[in-house]
Motif scaffolding. Structure first.
Motif, short mmCIF file in Angstrom:
data_model
loop_
_atom_site.label_atom_id
_atom_site.label_comp_id
_atom_site.label_asym_id
_atom_site.label_seq_id
_atom_site.Cartn_x
_atom_site.Cartn_y
_atom_site.Cartn_z
N PRO A 78 -16.24 48.79 -68.55
CA PRO A 78 -15.97 49.51 -69.80
C PRO A 78 -14.79 50.47 -69.69
O PRO A 78 -13.93 50.52 -70.58
CB PRO A 78 -17.28 50.25 -70.09
CG PRO A 78 -18.32 49.43 -69.39
CD PRO A 78 -17.65 48.94 -68.14
N ALA A 79 -14.72 51.22 -68.60
CA ALA A 79 -13.60 52.15 -68.41
C ALA A 79 -12.29 51.40 -68.26
O ALA A 79 -11.26 51.78 -68.85
CB ALA A 79 -13.86 53.04 -67.20
N MET A 80 -12.30 50.31 -67.49
CA MET A 80 -11.08 49.54 -67.28
C MET A 80 -10.60 48.89 -68.58
O MET A 80 -9.40 48.88 -68.87
CB MET A 80 -11.29 48.48 -66.20
CG MET A 80 -11.54 49.05 -64.81
SD MET A 80 -10.22 50.14 -64.21
CE MET A 80 -8.86 48.99 -64.12
N CYS A 81 -11.51 48.37 -69.38
CA CYS A 81 -11.16 47.75 -70.65
C CYS A 81 -10.55 48.78 -71.60
O CYS A 81 -9.53 48.51 -72.25
CB CYS A 81 -12.39 47.09 -71.26
SG CYS A 81 -12.03 46.17 -72.77
N THR A 82 -11.15 49.95 -71.64
CA THR A 82 -10.61 51.01 -72.49
C THR A 82 -9.20 51.39 -72.04
O THR A 82 -8.29 51.56 -72.86
CB THR A 82 -11.55 52.24 -72.44
OG1 THR A 82 -12.85 51.83 -72.86
CG2 THR A 82 -11.05 53.37 -73.34
N TYR A 83 -9.00 51.48 -70.73
CA TYR A 83 -7.68 51.79 -70.17
C TYR A 83 -6.66 50.70 -70.51
O TYR A 83 -5.55 50.99 -70.96
CB TYR A 83 -7.80 51.97 -68.65
CG TYR A 83 -6.47 52.13 -67.95
CD1 TYR A 83 -5.77 53.33 -68.05
CD2 TYR A 83 -5.94 51.11 -67.19
CE1 TYR A 83 -4.55 53.49 -67.41
CE2 TYR A 83 -4.72 51.26 -66.55
CZ TYR A 83 -4.03 52.45 -66.66
OH TYR A 83 -2.82 52.61 -66.02
N GLY A 117 -5.78 65.17 -68.82
CA GLY A 117 -5.52 64.55 -67.53
C GLY A 117 -4.77 63.23 -67.66
O GLY A 117 -4.66 62.65 -68.74
N ASP A 118 -4.25 62.76 -66.55
CA ASP A 118 -3.44 61.55 -66.48
C ASP A 118 -4.35 60.33 -66.32
O ASP A 118 -5.01 60.17 -65.30
CB ASP A 118 -2.49 61.68 -65.29
CG ASP A 118 -1.52 60.52 -65.15
OD1 ASP A 118 -1.83 59.40 -65.62
OD2 ASP A 118 -0.46 60.73 -64.55
N ALA A 119 -4.33 59.44 -67.32
CA ALA A 119 -5.18 58.25 -67.29
C ALA A 119 -4.79 57.32 -66.13
O ALA A 119 -5.66 56.74 -65.47
CB ALA A 119 -5.10 57.50 -68.62
N ASP A 120 -3.49 57.17 -65.89
CA ASP A 120 -3.06 56.30 -64.79
C ASP A 120 -3.59 56.80 -63.45
O ASP A 120 -4.08 56.02 -62.63
CB ASP A 120 -1.52 56.23 -64.73
CG ASP A 120 -0.91 55.50 -65.92
OD1 ASP A 120 -1.60 54.66 -66.54
OD2 ASP A 120 0.26 55.79 -66.24
N GLN A 121 -3.50 58.09 -63.26
CA GLN A 121 -4.00 58.69 -62.01
C GLN A 121 -5.51 58.51 -61.89
O GLN A 121 -6.02 58.17 -60.82
CB GLN A 121 -3.62 60.17 -61.95
CG GLN A 121 -4.06 60.85 -60.67
CD GLN A 121 -3.66 62.33 -60.68
OE1 GLN A 121 -3.00 62.83 -61.59
NE2 GLN A 121 -4.09 63.04 -59.64
N VAL A 125 -7.43 56.20 -63.25
CA VAL A 125 -7.77 54.79 -63.03
C VAL A 125 -7.39 54.36 -61.62
O VAL A 125 -8.12 53.60 -60.99
CB VAL A 125 -7.12 53.90 -64.12
CG1 VAL A 125 -7.22 52.43 -63.74
CG2 VAL A 125 -7.80 54.15 -65.46
N THR A 126 -6.28 54.86 -61.11
CA THR A 126 -5.91 54.57 -59.72
C THR A 126 -6.99 55.06 -58.78
O THR A 126 -7.40 54.34 -57.85
CB THR A 126 -4.55 55.21 -59.37
OG1 THR A 126 -3.53 54.62 -60.19
CG2 THR A 126 -4.20 55.00 -57.91
N GLU A 127 -7.50 56.25 -59.02
CA GLU A 127 -8.60 56.79 -58.19
C GLU A 127 -9.85 55.93 -58.33
O GLU A 127 -10.53 55.63 -57.34
CB GLU A 127 -8.90 58.24 -58.59
CG GLU A 127 -10.09 58.84 -57.89
CD GLU A 127 -9.97 58.92 -56.37
OE1 GLU A 127 -11.03 58.98 -55.70
OE2 GLU A 127 -8.85 58.92 -55.85
N LEU A 128 -10.15 55.53 -59.56
CA LEU A 128 -11.32 54.68 -59.80
C LEU A 128 -11.19 53.35 -59.05
O LEU A 128 -12.13 52.92 -58.38
CB LEU A 128 -11.49 54.42 -61.30
CG LEU A 128 -12.59 53.44 -61.71
CD1 LEU A 128 -13.97 53.97 -61.31
CD2 LEU A 128 -12.52 53.16 -63.21
#
Length: 128
Positions: free
Chosen positions: A59-64, A75-79, A81-84
């Motif tokens: 779900p988080a990846m699809c939203t991203y 906050g930075d979405a790219d950062q 998601v990279t952490e995730l």
């Protein structure tokens, strides 16, 4: 359709119940075959963790991927998601290692049994 995260909540509750009921040996939980059965089930359970880890992030990846992920306080979405993704890769590797270790435990208990020599409750008719 039930919400998928509820399945994980139920699984966690069942593991908690196992931890509670298996704290001490007793009827139905006293022989090596009981360990073998439990470890077989645990092996099956942990063998599915890697897939569950990946699917939990969907779900988080699809939203991203649709450009709709918002991070609190700007906050930075790219950062994030990279952490995730990095954490997901490490968790997947840890799950695979756990699976291999539990499978080794299951295999080790497969040859184990109870030596009943001299135990009256296991004496067969005609044994003295």
């Amino acid at each position: 359709m039930p919400e998928p995260y509820r399945s994980l909540s139920e699984a966690a509750e069942q593991v908690r119940a196992f931890n509670h009921t298996s704290q001490s040996a007793g009827k139905g939980w006293e022989y090596p075959s009981h360990s073998y059965s439990a470890l077989g089930n645990l092996s099956y359970l942990v063998g599915m963790l890697e897939q569950a880890i990946v699917q939990s992030t969907r779900p988080a990846m699809c939203t991203y991927e649709h450009g709709r992920l918002r991070i609190d306080n700007g906050g930075d979405a790219d950062q994030a998601v990279t952490e995730l993704v990095n954490a997901r890769l490490k968790a997947g590797a840890a799950a695979a290692a756990l699976t291999a270790a539990v499978q080794r435990m299951h295999n080790a208990t497969s040859a184990m049994g109870l030596d009943t020599t001299g135990l009256p409750e296991f004496a067969e008719d005609g044994d003295a």
